[in-house]
Design an enzyme around this catalytic site. Sequence first.
Site, short mmCIF file in Angstrom:
data_model
loop_
_atom_site.label_atom_id
_atom_site.label_comp_id
_atom_site.label_asym_id
_atom_site.label_seq_id
_atom_site.Cartn_x
_atom_site.Cartn_y
_atom_site.Cartn_z
N GLY A 1 0.84 -1.19 0.00
CA GLY A 1 0.00 0.00 0.00
C GLY A 1 0.88 1.24 0.00
O GLY A 1 2.10 1.13 -0.09
N ALA B 1 8.09 4.52 4.39
CA ALA B 1 8.54 4.14 5.74
C ALA B 1 8.76 5.37 6.63
O ALA B 1 8.34 5.37 7.79
CB ALA B 1 9.83 3.32 5.62
N LYS C 1 4.11 0.13 -9.82
CA LYS C 1 4.03 1.56 -9.47
C LYS C 1 5.42 2.13 -9.27
O LYS C 1 5.64 3.33 -9.44
CB LYS C 1 3.13 1.79 -8.25
CG LYS C 1 3.62 1.20 -6.93
CD LYS C 1 4.54 2.09 -6.15
CE LYS C 1 5.25 1.29 -5.07
NZ LYS C 1 6.19 2.08 -4.27
N THR D 1 3.93 7.35 -4.08
CA THR D 1 5.32 7.19 -4.49
C THR D 1 5.70 8.20 -5.58
O THR D 1 6.82 8.71 -5.58
CB THR D 1 5.55 5.75 -4.99
OG1 THR D 1 4.91 4.85 -4.09
CG2 THR D 1 7.01 5.40 -5.04
N SER E 1 10.26 8.99 -1.65
CA SER E 1 10.36 7.75 -2.43
C SER E 1 11.73 7.67 -3.10
O SER E 1 12.14 8.59 -3.82
CB SER E 1 9.26 7.70 -3.48
OG SER E 1 9.65 6.85 -4.55
N ARG E 2 12.41 6.53 -2.90
CA ARG E 2 13.71 6.34 -3.54
C ARG E 2 13.55 6.24 -5.05
O ARG E 2 14.36 6.72 -5.82
CB ARG E 2 14.43 5.08 -3.00
CG ARG E 2 15.01 5.23 -1.63
CD ARG E 2 14.13 4.80 -0.50
NE ARG E 2 13.29 3.65 -0.72
CZ ARG E 2 13.51 2.46 -0.17
NH1 ARG E 2 14.54 2.27 0.60
NH2 ARG E 2 12.67 1.46 -0.35
N1 LIG Z 1 11.02 1.80 2.43
C1 LIG Z 1 9.72 1.82 2.21
O1 LIG Z 1 9.08 2.85 2.38
C2 LIG Z 1 9.01 0.58 1.75
C3 LIG Z 1 9.68 -0.47 1.17
N2 LIG Z 1 8.99 -1.57 0.73
C4 LIG Z 1 9.68 -2.70 0.10
O2 LIG Z 1 10.42 -3.40 1.09
C5 LIG Z 1 11.58 -4.01 0.50
C6 LIG Z 1 12.81 -3.60 1.30
O3 LIG Z 1 12.94 -2.20 1.16
P1 LIG Z 1 13.71 -1.28 2.21
O4 LIG Z 1 13.73 -1.87 3.56
O5 LIG Z 1 13.12 0.06 2.08
O6 LIG Z 1 15.17 -1.29 1.56
P2 LIG Z 1 16.58 -1.07 2.27
O7 LIG Z 1 17.54 -0.81 1.18
O8 LIG Z 1 16.45 -0.06 3.37
O9 LIG Z 1 16.88 -2.49 2.93
C7 LIG Z 1 16.96 -3.66 2.15
C8 LIG Z 1 16.98 -4.86 3.05
O10 LIG Z 1 17.05 -6.04 2.24
C9 LIG Z 1 18.16 -6.81 2.67
N3 LIG Z 1 18.73 -7.57 1.57
C10 LIG Z 1 19.14 -7.11 0.37
N4 LIG Z 1 19.65 -8.13 -0.36
C11 LIG Z 1 19.55 -9.24 0.41
C12 LIG Z 1 19.92 -10.59 0.23
N5 LIG Z 1 20.50 -11.01 -0.90
N6 LIG Z 1 19.65 -11.47 1.24
C13 LIG Z 1 19.06 -11.06 2.37
N7 LIG Z 1 18.71 -9.78 2.60
C14 LIG Z 1 18.96 -8.89 1.63
C15 LIG Z 1 19.15 -5.79 3.23
O11 LIG Z 1 20.11 -6.40 4.09
C16 LIG Z 1 18.19 -4.88 3.98
O12 LIG Z 1 17.81 -5.45 5.21
C17 LIG Z 1 11.62 -3.53 -0.96
O13 LIG Z 1 11.09 -4.53 -1.78
C18 LIG Z 1 10.71 -2.29 -0.95
O14 LIG Z 1 10.09 -2.06 -2.19
C19 LIG Z 1 7.65 -1.70 0.89
C20 LIG Z 1 6.94 -0.68 1.49
C21 LIG Z 1 7.56 0.54 1.96
O1 LIG Z 2 6.86 1.37 -1.61
C1 LIG Z 2 7.07 2.42 -1.08
C2 LIG Z 2 6.00 3.28 -0.54
O2 LIG Z 2 4.76 2.61 -0.53
C3 LIG Z 2 8.46 2.94 -0.97
O3 LIG Z 2 8.81 3.53 -2.15
P1 LIG Z 2 10.36 3.68 -2.55
O4 LIG Z 2 10.92 2.29 -2.56
O5 LIG Z 2 10.33 4.36 -3.86
O6 LIG Z 2 10.99 4.53 -1.46
#
Ligand SMILES: NC(=O)C1=CN([C@@H]2O[C@H](COP(=O)(O)OP(=O)(O)OC[C@H]3O[C@@H](n4cnc5c(N)ncnc54)[C@H](O)[C@@H]3O)[C@@H](O)[C@H]2O)C=CC1
Ligand SMILES: O=C(CO)COP(=O)(O)O
Length: 306
Positions: A108, A112, A163, A220, A226-227
Amino acid sequence: MSLRITVLGRGAWGGTLLRLWERQGHRLNSWSRRDGGDPATVLKDCDLVVVAVSMVGVAPLARQLQDDWPTDLPLLSCSKGIDLDTLCTASQLWRRHLPDVPLAVLSGPNLADELERGLPAASVLSSQDAGLARHLQEQLRAPHFRLYTNADPIGTEAAGALKNVIALAAGISDGLGLGANAKASLLCRGLAEIAVVLQALGGQPSTLYGLAGLGDLLATANSSLSRNYRFGTLLAEGCDEATALARIGATVEGTRTARATLALAEREGWQLPICGQVVRLLAGRVTARQAVQELMQRDLKAEAAP
Ligand SMILES: NC(=O)C1=CN([C@@H]2O[C@H](COP(=O)(O)OP(=O)(O)OC[C@H]3O[C@@H](n4cnc5c(N)ncnc54)[C@H](O)[C@@H]3O)[C@@H](O)[C@H]2O)C=CC1
Ligand SMILES: O=C(CO)COP(=O)(O)O
């Protein structure tokens, strides 16, 4: 009732969810790649595993855990994207390795940083197991985190993955200073591309206009938190992919998802012009301005066509 929740992946999203649910009185445990060690050890004595690793981490983690995962231990997948090697969503990858575990998806408009600051947000818990979705909805909600359910995990994931590609394109549009008309047109035509993928993968059309679809696209594509959006603005400034990724310094799912989606489109014969131009720009085959020009000069169509 408090749950014993294990979070795998302690990046921006995993860390935010961990702190959110800890504040709600749940008992949290976690594992992150940085910790090293065997992630299977944290599967013991818990009621729910939440996976919040980047898409590149899902397949290796699923392979690593497949022999140790108790068949009745529910998995909540929070990764958004399409895997470049397998062209699968996260839940499809988990299902390959864990065919029988109770599985749900969370997606959704959930930047974060905003949730971390206690700002209100809503999200969707999606599962083909309606009982699991309702149970998680009740347990995982918080005063500022309102949860809905649906029964369309693939549609929810397709929307959440695509998205990011359109948000990246929106960052390019804003970075080039193309104005509100261009941005609105891009988001509408982007939504039409998301619809193509969502429906072809078997998702429900209604999911497109829900929180995981239009909701997450609006959040986003309009926020410099948003990254993906910020990455797009860097491309518009003339950065190449590697430089822009280094400047963001965190996960940008839209790049690999754009390539994976285009590979699916070529295999299945889908028309995804915006996605195609994003991939051409990432490959350095066009400049951002040339990509815009090519989109504007395509053959004229009826609005319903992508
Ligand atoms: N940051 C946000 O606002 C939101 C992010 N997401 C989704 O959550 C997922 C994670 O995003 P973030 O935490 O924001 O990214 P981040 O870059 O802050 O963290 C990535 C995480 O994935 C782990 N990781 C990466 N490669 C790995 C591997 N080969 N094995 C095990 N762990 C691995 C890293 O160690 C780290 O814990 C993404 O798919 C993103 O789209 C979903 C909703 C919101
Ligand atoms: O999925 C997200 C918000 O819902 C986070 O977006 P970004 O990965 O672009 O920061």
